[in-house]
Design a protein around this motif. Structure first.
Motif, PDB file in Angstrom:
ATOM      1  N   ASN A  42     -44.771   7.639 -45.582  1.00  0.00           N
ATOM      2  CA  ASN A  42     -44.359   6.238 -45.696  1.00  0.00           C
ATOM      3  C   ASN A  42     -43.138   6.014 -44.825  1.00  0.00           C
ATOM      4  O   ASN A  42     -42.259   6.882 -44.743  1.00  0.00           O
ATOM      5  N   LEU A  43     -43.050   4.824 -44.225  1.00  0.00           N
ATOM      6  CA  LEU A  43     -41.821   4.433 -43.534  1.00  0.00           C
ATOM      7  C   LEU A  43     -41.305   3.156 -44.183  1.00  0.00           C
ATOM      8  O   LEU A  43     -41.880   2.077 -44.023  1.00  0.00           O
TER       9      LEU A  43
ATOM     10  N   THR B 193     -37.541   1.969 -46.841  1.00  0.00           N
ATOM     11  CA  THR B 193     -36.165   2.370 -47.164  1.00  0.00           C
ATOM     12  C   THR B 193     -36.038   2.891 -48.582  1.00  0.00           C
ATOM     13  O   THR B 193     -35.025   3.468 -48.943  1.00  0.00           O
TER      14      THR B 193
ATOM     15  N   VAL C 150     -39.530   7.486 -49.916  1.00  0.00           N
ATOM     16  CA  VAL C 150     -39.215   7.865 -48.533  1.00  0.00           C
ATOM     17  C   VAL C 150     -38.800   9.331 -48.401  1.00  0.00           C
ATOM     18  O   VAL C 150     -38.366   9.758 -47.334  1.00  0.00           O
TER      19      VAL C 150
ATOM     20  N   THR D 229     -34.184   9.157 -41.486  1.00  0.00           N
ATOM     21  CA  THR D 229     -33.732   8.190 -42.497  1.00  0.00           C
ATOM     22  C   THR D 229     -33.419   6.891 -41.755  1.00  0.00           C
ATOM     23  O   THR D 229     -32.952   6.919 -40.609  1.00  0.00           O
TER      24      THR D 229
END
Ligand SMILES: NC(=O)c1ccc[n+]([C@@H]2O[C@H](COP(=O)([O-])OP(=O)(O)OC[C@H]3O[C@@H](n4cnc5c(N)ncnc54)[C@H](O)[C@@H]3O)[C@@H](O)[C@H]2O)c1
Length: 314
Positions: free
Chosen positions: A243-244, A246, A286, A296
């Motif tokens: 997953n991308l 936050t 994440v 990150t």
């Protein structure tokens, strides 16, 4: 590296191609300009104007070390109206692209997948191990490509990364978010703020603290950095799916307040009913992206996302 970037005239492809050129990669861009804009293509990229399903043209481009595949149709609402177009463009043509690249010895493939593969999940944050259960032809087209790619990896044909983006947002000055038909909340709210026109808010009775949907916004520059990391990670790893996002969600009302604060314009918000198929909350886990890619987000605070998107239009 010699890298093919499909969808290079689009929002995320153009931003990523710019990073690749800056670090010295030889970037060939492939785009049919159906929804992209030629002015997005970064300097230093060789643009080939063709369909990803044009095997004859792709064969002439020679071998690549890697392909980053952004090209596709992206509107899940539209995909409900014309599913055949989405499956032909996003699945059929992607299979032709892959098969053609494989015949000239492709090593690494990085795919723009989407949180839409998960469908209407109730758990939050969403782990990559959650089942793929898309609720639109768009999401299904992403899941089908992931399945096809998994078979090719299993059979030792190449190495591959599936990057499941949550809500791509923000912008760089060189590449504003400018989709042919805009369906994303932040650019629509910025349009409304700039023009003084009303803004539609779909659904205010969701089981969330303020009743509006919650989404996970990730800056396009952070997405671009993740693609560069994925290409490099495949040197040491056969496959990955991450997953991308936050890991932090913002409600639609919070986003609209951020737009008002950044632009200095009050929005005239029209509260409407829910849209079919909009889950209440979509927030990414994440941890895998951090562990596997060493990635990150660095530009993805809501303030920086909205401000950069606004400034890219000035
Ligand atoms: N924007 C988001 O929030 C988001 C979220 C999840 C996944 N994605 C995925 O990321 C990718 C890029 O998204 P974007 O926001 O940059 O979209 P975009 O519409 O800005 O760019 C897509 C590009 O692909 C090109 N294209 C489409 N079909 C093609 C074909 N058959 N042959 C050649 N070129 C073709 C278009 O001309 C366009 O330049 C897409 O695959 C999308 O599904 C985007």
């Amino acid at each position: 590296m010699r890298i093919l970037v499909t969808g290079v005239a689009g929002f995320i492809g153009s931003t990523t191609a710019e990073l690749l050129v800056a670090r010295g990669d030889d970037v060939i861009g492939l785009d049919n300009l159906s929804t992209g804009d030629i002015s997005n293509v970064p300097r230093g990229v060789t643009l080939v104007k063709a369909d990803i399903g044009d095997a004859v043209t792709i064969r002439t481009l020679g071998p690549f070390d890697a392909c980053i595949h952004f090209a596709g149709l992206i509107a899940s609402g539209e995909s409900m109206e014309v599913p055949e177009l989405y499956f032909e463009n996003n699945v059929g043509q992607t299979m032709t692209l892959l098969n053609t690249l494989l015949s000239s010895g492709l090593n690494h493939f990085v795919f723009s997948s989407s949180a839409a593969v998960y469908g209407d999940v109730t758990s939050s944050p969403i782990l990559e191990a959650s089942p793929m259960s898309p609720t639109s032809p768009y999401g299904a087209s992403k899941a089908m490509v992931e399945d096809y790619v998994a078979w090719l990896v299993r059979q030792g044909k190449f190495r591959a990364a599936n990057l499941r983006y949550f809500n791509a947002a923000g912008a760089t000055r060189a590449h504003p978010e400018r989709h042919a038909v805009e369906t994303h909340l932040i650019p629509l709210a910025l349009d409304a703020a700039a023009a003084g026109t009303p803004m539609s808010l779909f659904g205010t009775d969701y089981p969330t603290p303020d009743g509006t949907c919650i989404r996970d916004y990730v800056h396009v520059l952070d997405l671009a950095r993740a693609h560069v990391a994925a290409v490099d990670t495949l040197a040491n790893r056969e496959s990955l799916t991450v997953n991308l996002g936050t890991g932090v969600g913002y409600s639609n009302r919070e986003v609209l307040r951020a737009v008002e604060s950044v632009t200095g314009h009050d929005l005239e918000v029209r509260e409407l009913g829910r849209r079919p198929g909009d889950p209440a909350t979509l927030v990414a886990s994440v941890a895998a992206a951090k562990e596997i890619l060493g990635w990150t987000p660095q530009h993805s605070s809501l303030e920086e996302i909205v401000r950069s998107a606004w400034e890219s239009r000035q």
